[in-house]
Design an enzyme around this catalytic site. Sequence first.
Site, mmCIF file in Angstrom:
data_model
loop_
_atom_site.group_PDB
_atom_site.id
_atom_site.type_symbol
_atom_site.label_atom_id
_atom_site.label_comp_id
_atom_site.label_asym_id
_atom_site.label_seq_id
_atom_site.Cartn_x
_atom_site.Cartn_y
_atom_site.Cartn_z
ATOM 1 N N ASP A 102 59.370 101.608 -56.247
ATOM 2 C CA ASP A 102 60.180 101.580 -57.455
ATOM 3 C C ASP A 102 59.519 102.395 -58.563
ATOM 4 O O ASP A 102 58.307 102.617 -58.552
ATOM 5 C CB ASP A 102 60.350 100.141 -57.944
ATOM 6 N N LYS A 103 60.319 102.784 -59.534
ATOM 7 C CA LYS A 103 59.816 103.597 -60.640
ATOM 8 C C LYS A 103 58.629 102.937 -61.337
ATOM 9 O O LYS A 103 57.667 103.611 -61.735
ATOM 10 C CB LYS A 103 60.949 103.850 -61.648
#
Length: 233
Positions: A102-103
């Site tokens: 994920d970011k």
Amino acid sequence: MRLDKFLSNCGLGTRSQVKDIIKSNKIKVNTELVKKPEFNINPEKDVVYYEDNKIEYKEFYYFLLNKPKGYLSATEDTFQPTILDFFSNYSHLDLFPVGRLDKDTTGAIIITNDGLLAHQLISPKYHVDKIYIAALDKEVDPSIKEEFEDGIMLDGEKTLPAKIEFLDKNICRVTLHQGKYHQVKRMFEHFSYKVIELHRERFAFLTLDNLEESSYRELTNEEVINLKSLCKK
């Protein structure tokens, strides 16, 4: 294979750059001086020289990146930075991440252009470990261990058995063998916990060791062989 593609794959430059090199009379194939980028060679039989130095051909590249926050695990994005931004010197190789972080998740991620190995490493079939450290918004009740490790219903099916270790009141180590969308976060959400920090400390046997955040290193031949061996079980 075209000569310019061969040279580009070997890291001599972009396709346009190697075309200029070829036209400047610096490339020999076996004993012949070659001036045409479209000249076809056999990488397994022909010997290519740049300024009389032999070029070793590499079809696939493998890197381990210590991903920072704020970067997408994608090859490109119009509005946000991606982890391929760290590999601008290798833009000619068509690299991509093996799976996704994920970011806002940090840690170990493999970058390669080997599609077959990438597919195998993220396939649940081969049970390759992905190990995370998760910091939660409150103290964790150890009673979640049994259900967590048995499997939790996500997307209408049960996750593969996962392993959980309790490192501190609100910090856990989680080992997964698959990579469903936001899987670690959603597994904890099942028990009403919110993941506030997530870090992948290991992919298979690969650890970050002293690799600084935003830095990467190329995998050794031995490491690549060992990764491939995990996918032959």
